[in-house]
Design an enzyme around this catalytic site. Structure first.
Site, short mmCIF file in Angstrom:
data_model
loop_
_atom_site.label_atom_id
_atom_site.label_comp_id
_atom_site.label_asym_id
_atom_site.label_seq_id
_atom_site.Cartn_x
_atom_site.Cartn_y
_atom_site.Cartn_z
CB SER A 1 -0.95 -0.05 1.20
OG SER A 1 -1.98 0.88 1.07
CG HIS B 1 -5.38 -2.69 -0.01
ND1 HIS B 1 -4.63 -2.30 -1.10
CD2 HIS B 1 -4.89 -1.99 1.05
CE1 HIS B 1 -3.75 -1.39 -0.72
NE2 HIS B 1 -3.88 -1.20 0.58
#
Length: 416
Positions: free
Chosen positions: A255, A396
């Site tokens: 991320s 994610h």
């Protein structure tokens, strides 16, 4: 084949929970041309074009890392030779800069496999601190400021006992160590707390002559630059540790820390492999696609990550002289790996793939093959040679599937 893959991406994108003003429709992506890599020869790329592109990223995206931060000091504060049931040796190393006493320094946790001498090492920052990465109960709790998360045991912006091991699924230490690799990590908040004014308590204020009164100007570094600096200081230490092969370091991040690993890899060639996991906008995803998170969204939510000028490209991606394919190209000819997640449309999986595809011609200058395919691969089907890519099932996150690909990638490129 091209049509079916396009429809697959379009259909899955439309399934994303809508956010006001966010595009998840492949028929509405931006079509501005990408900046030209201007390829000629490998020598010209190395000596001329790469430095030009690197400078553009400094000026427009991440900012320049100061060269006068000062010499780092390394202090091994604890060693445990039978960590994880005897699988590894665990060390804690405090890294400080004596000439910048306002910065409290960072605490690195290093695991090296006892069965492997001089092990290649994965280097990355964590979101939750060393105690969240490891399940060992004797790892000290971080006392630094953390982003609030009652789910992960962070209360009043500080870690509690409930925080232990909450990030261990993203750092499968036993899997990594059993493959013969070492792992070095530190809490990113040790370098700079991740909030808009966190720099006032972090490295950047300690380095700036104006301290907490600094007004950051275009071209000056943001938090990603500071976090990247920290990764390079970990690399400095690893050059001195006899249990680590300092010539085989892989930088990894997820991320926002995937953006960080890319910028660290661009700046520091000692990272022989560079891994970006779900890094999205401001990382591996092409900003000109206007899909999922955009420059406008990210610079409004997290202005402290970048140099101030990056925000000027909100809604004006075509005006930016760089894009993500150029960032990936800065790694050439070193191996790089880009990973996406099938449910993570916010990070624009196709845009991440395309950055690897369009960086591949730079690798070709060095006689090396990049992603090796023209279209995004099927879910859970890794592709690539010197640029690896996969889009795995799930959200994610960092999973065992991701790590399996990274370990295989490193083993293949570093086979002795």
């Amino acid at each position: 084949m091209r049509t079916s893959l396009f429809l697959l991406f379009a259909a899955s994108a439309l399934a994303q929970t809508p956010r006001p003003g966010v595009n998840y429709d492949e028929t509405k992506v931006g079509n501005d041309p990408l900046p030209d890599l201007k390829l000629t020869t490998a020598e010209d790329w190395t000596n001329k074009r790469r430095p030009e592109i690197f400078k553009l990223f400094e000026e427009n995206v991440y900012g320049r890392t100061p060269t006068d931060v000062g010499a780092a000091k390394f202090e091994v504060t604890a060693t445990k030779k039978d960590a994880l049931g005897g699988l590894a040796t665990r060390k804690f190393i405090h890294i400080s800069v004596p000439s910048r006493p306002a910065w409290p320094g960072m605490d690195v946790m290093l695991y090296t496999p006892n069965a492997t001498k001089n092990a290649a090492c994965f280097v990355g920052l964590s979101f939750g601190g060393n105690h969240a990465v490891s399940t060992e109960a004797d790892v000290p709790l971080s006392t630094r400021w953390m982003r609030e998360s009652k789910e992960k045991g962070v209360v009043d912006h500080h870690a509690t006992e409930a925080t232990r091991g909450t990030e261990s699924s993203r750092w499968p230490l036993e899997m990594i160590l059993k493959r013969g690799f070492a792992v070095a990590t530190a809490y990113y908040g040790d370098i700079e707390p991740d909030r808009a004014d966190g720099w006032k308590e972090g490295l950047r204020a300690a380095v700036s002559p104006e301290g907490a009164s600094t007004v950051w100007k275009d071209g000056e570094w943001g938090a990603i630059g500071a976090w990247s600096w920290g990764l390079s200081r970990i690399a400095d230490y690893l050059q001195t540790d006899a249990q680590v092969d300092g010539k085989h370091l892989a930088v990894i991040g997820h991320s926002r820390l995937g953006k960080t690993s890319l910028w660290a890899g661009a700046q520091d060639a000692r990272f022989g492999i560079v891994i970006s996991n779900d890094s999205g906008e401001g990382g591996a995803a092409l900003m000109r696609r206007d899909f999922g998170e955009t420059t406008a969204i990210i610079t409004k939510a997290f202005p402290h990550w970048f140099t101030p000028k990056y925000a000027s490209y909100a809604g004006k991606a075509a005006a930016c002289p760089v894009d993500a394919h150029m960032l990936i190209a800065l790694m050439a000819p070193r191996p790089a790996y880009i990973a996406s997640a099938a449910e993570d449309h916010w990070a624009d999986q196709k845009g991440e793939f395309l950055s690897g595809k369009y960086a591949s011609p730079v690798y070709a200058l060095f006689g090396k093959k990049g992603v090796g395919v023209e279209e995004p691969p099927a879910i859970d089907q890794p592709v690539g040679n010197f640029i690896g890519y996969h889009n795995r099932t799930g959200k994610h996150d960092v999973t065992d599937f991701d790590w399996t690909q990274y370990l295989n990638f490193a083993a293949r490129h570093w086979a002795k």
